[in-house]
Motif scaffolding. Structure first.
Motif, short mmCIF file in Angstrom:
data_model
loop_
_atom_site.label_atom_id
_atom_site.label_comp_id
_atom_site.label_asym_id
_atom_site.label_seq_id
_atom_site.Cartn_x
_atom_site.Cartn_y
_atom_site.Cartn_z
N THR A 100 0.86 -1.19 0.00
CA THR A 100 0.00 0.00 0.00
C THR A 100 0.89 1.23 0.00
O THR A 100 2.09 1.14 0.29
CB THR A 100 -0.91 0.05 1.24
N GLU A 146 -4.78 -1.24 -2.45
CA GLU A 146 -5.86 -0.27 -2.42
C GLU A 146 -6.05 0.42 -3.77
O GLU A 146 -6.66 1.48 -3.86
CB GLU A 146 -5.61 0.76 -1.32
N LYS A 206 -9.68 6.15 -3.97
CA LYS A 206 -8.77 5.37 -3.13
C LYS A 206 -9.02 5.69 -1.66
O LYS A 206 -9.04 6.85 -1.27
CB LYS A 206 -7.33 5.72 -3.52
N THR A 258 -8.09 4.18 2.42
CA THR A 258 -7.35 3.27 3.28
C THR A 258 -8.30 2.21 3.82
O THR A 258 -9.37 2.52 4.32
CB THR A 258 -6.69 4.04 4.44
N TYR A 315 -9.86 -2.60 0.03
CA TYR A 315 -8.91 -3.38 -0.73
C TYR A 315 -9.46 -3.83 -2.08
O TYR A 315 -10.65 -4.10 -2.23
CB TYR A 315 -8.45 -4.59 0.08
#
Length: 155
Positions: free
Chosen positions: A51, A86, A105, A107, A110
């Motif tokens: 990531t 991600e 995008k 956090t 996934y």
């Protein structure tokens, strides 16, 4: 004129090793390319799942995946794929299109391909996967590996 030539030769002699070293890197391929490559010439596959925010991922990319012996081992024996877990990109792979849930995008949100590759395992970064020639999972490490540990993983 005579000195210019000597200086040029000296500069080339001094800088050539640096230019050669800077060009040595892992030959990363996309999943789309991987499909074609595996069909033409089966080879083991090395997948690095990471990531943007993962400090250990960046450390591995900058310190371990740049070492000449690691680069040689990966480029000689594997197809290497890097996957941002991600990512918001659609990925065509394995006769399907893997679409993220969102085009933004976030956090902890996934990519479905990352989830599938990790096969129900917890999302831990970096995750390093090794697949055999038939693309069956052979080994997985979900932690930072130093160059010695990665060398053993690649054997």
């Amino acid at each position: 004129m005579k000195y210019c030539r000597k200086i040029s030769i000296l500069l080339i002699a001094l800088l050539y090793p640096l230019l050669h070293f800077a060009q040595e890197r892992i030959n990363w391929v996309s999943f789309e390319q991987l499909d074609s490559l595996l069909a033409v010439e089966p080879r083991e596959t090395f997948i690095f799942i990471h990531t943007d925010w993962c400090t250990y991922c960046r450390k591995m990319e900058q310190e371990i995946l740049t070492k000449p012996d690691i680069i040689t081992a990966i480029n000689t024996n594997y197809y290497a794929v890097s996957l941002d877990a991600e990512s918001v990109q659609e990925i065509a792979f394995d006769q399907g299109i893997w679409k993220p849930k969102s085009n933004k995008k976030r956090t902890g949100q996934y990519h479905p391909l990352a989830l599938t590759l990790l096969n129900g395992k917890q999302m831990v970064f970096p995750s390093i996967l090794r697949f055999d020639r038939e693309f069956h999972l052979k080994n997985i490490q979900q932690k930072y590996l130093n160059s010695k540990e990665l060398g053993v993983f690649l054997e």
